[in-house]
Design a protein around this motif. Sequence first.
Motif, PDB file in Angstrom:
ATOM      1  N   PRO A 179      49.686  41.049   3.304  1.00  0.00           N
ATOM      2  CA  PRO A 179      49.161  41.614   4.538  1.00  0.00           C
ATOM      3  C   PRO A 179      49.935  42.851   4.965  1.00  0.00           C
ATOM      4  O   PRO A 179      51.131  42.969   4.740  1.00  0.00           O
ATOM      5  CB  PRO A 179      49.328  40.476   5.548  1.00  0.00           C
ATOM      6  CG  PRO A 179      50.466  39.676   5.018  1.00  0.00           C
ATOM      7  CD  PRO A 179      50.356  39.754   3.517  1.00  0.00           C
ATOM      8  N   GLU A 180      49.242  43.759   5.593  1.00  0.00           N
ATOM      9  CA  GLU A 180      49.844  44.950   6.167  1.00  0.00           C
ATOM     10  C   GLU A 180      49.409  45.034   7.631  1.00  0.00           C
ATOM     11  O   GLU A 180      48.346  44.553   8.001  1.00  0.00           O
ATOM     12  CB  GLU A 180      49.381  46.212   5.413  1.00  0.00           C
ATOM     13  CG  GLU A 180      49.722  46.207   3.940  1.00  0.00           C
ATOM     14  CD  GLU A 180      51.198  46.482   3.685  1.00  0.00           C
ATOM     15  OE1 GLU A 180      51.929  46.729   4.660  1.00  0.00           O
ATOM     16  OE2 GLU A 180      51.597  46.452   2.527  1.00  0.00           O
ATOM     17  N   ASP A 181      50.218  45.633   8.447  1.00  0.00           N
ATOM     18  CA  ASP A 181      49.921  45.695   9.866  1.00  0.00           C
ATOM     19  C   ASP A 181      48.858  46.729  10.204  1.00  0.00           C
ATOM     20  O   ASP A 181      48.142  46.594  11.191  1.00  0.00           O
ATOM     21  CB  ASP A 181      51.203  46.019  10.660  1.00  0.00           C
ATOM     22  CG  ASP A 181      52.230  44.897  10.567  1.00  0.00           C
ATOM     23  OD1 ASP A 181      51.804  43.732  10.391  1.00  0.00           O
ATOM     24  OD2 ASP A 181      53.420  45.190  10.662  1.00  0.00           O
ATOM     25  N   GLU A 182      48.735  47.769   9.409  1.00  0.00           N
ATOM     26  CA  GLU A 182      47.843  48.858   9.746  1.00  0.00           C
ATOM     27  C   GLU A 182      46.820  49.082   8.641  1.00  0.00           C
ATOM     28  O   GLU A 182      47.091  48.832   7.468  1.00  0.00           O
ATOM     29  CB  GLU A 182      48.650  50.139   9.967  1.00  0.00           C
ATOM     30  CG  GLU A 182      49.665  50.045  11.101  1.00  0.00           C
ATOM     31  CD  GLU A 182      50.465  51.318  11.247  1.00  0.00           C
ATOM     32  OE1 GLU A 182      50.276  52.227  10.422  1.00  0.00           O
ATOM     33  OE2 GLU A 182      51.270  51.401  12.179  1.00  0.00           O
ATOM     34  N   PRO A 183      45.631  49.564   9.008  1.00  0.00           N
ATOM     35  CA  PRO A 183      44.642  49.904   7.989  1.00  0.00           C
ATOM     36  C   PRO A 183      45.094  51.116   7.186  1.00  0.00           C
ATOM     37  O   PRO A 183      46.039  51.818   7.559  1.00  0.00           O
ATOM     38  CB  PRO A 183      43.383  50.207   8.796  1.00  0.00           C
ATOM     39  CG  PRO A 183      43.903  50.661  10.116  1.00  0.00           C
ATOM     40  CD  PRO A 183      45.138  49.836  10.362  1.00  0.00           C
ATOM     41  N   VAL A 184      44.403  51.374   6.115  1.00  0.00           N
ATOM     42  CA  VAL A 184      44.735  52.461   5.206  1.00  0.00           C
ATOM     43  C   VAL A 184      43.554  53.421   5.168  1.00  0.00           C
ATOM     44  O   VAL A 184      42.397  52.990   5.184  1.00  0.00           O
ATOM     45  CB  VAL A 184      45.024  51.906   3.797  1.00  0.00           C
ATOM     46  CG1 VAL A 184      45.258  53.029   2.805  1.00  0.00           C
ATOM     47  CG2 VAL A 184      46.229  50.965   3.833  1.00  0.00           C
TER      48      VAL A 184
END
Length: 250
Positions: A16-21
């Motif tokens: 998981p990542e906190d921000e979209p790409v």
Amino acid sequence: MSKNKFPPKKRPVTRPEDEPVYLYGLHTVRAALDNPRRKYRVLLTTPNGLNRLRESGPLPELRIEEKSPRDLDKLLGADAVHQGVALEVDPVNRFGLGDVANLDLVVVLDQVTDPHNVGAILRTACAFGADAVVTTARYAPRETGVLAKSASGALDMIPLIEVRNLGEALENLKARGLICLGFDSEAPGLLKPRPAGQKLAIVLGAEGKGLRQKTRSLCDEMVRLDMPGPIKSLNVSNAAAIALYAATAG
């Protein structure tokens, strides 16, 4: 367009990542739109960019927002070659070794952190028909537009496997019948064409540091590229291309 190698049923391990790409560029955005595992949010595009995307194939149902080239420059940075399209996405799922059934040719990266290099290696691995690229969970780049642009769509075409313990991963690959071939500019042996049909893991280290000692000790062979000129080493992405060519040319 290359057919992607993602397993049809196995559920990948996610990071998981906190921000979209934001992915950008026509090839990169088209590959993301064609990847059924990719979760996208909104397509930001100029009218010309949208027309060019539609020329390359049908678009799925998604929200589209019209933007000017200046809008995209401001969002992505003046150096981003976006070609009038950007796609806001969730980060791609990362796979585990057990999620990919057939591993005959893989590239293993030992703490290669430069997103340009990792993206270029993904692109080259995909072009040569490799089954996956393996990175470490730490000391590896997160997904960014720069990495995806450097991969030119390959991020959505070839499994990117993430492992926490590279030594265990190499032992796993060897148990599955792969020869682990490590590269070092000072290795005693030269890279030579490999026997046809040999299952191979090409193991590459970060520029400057090279392979860690533990990684070297677990490789079945250590080789160097034959460099007759005064420069004896190459960028890691160039070394990956030569190694993959030697592995598949036989």
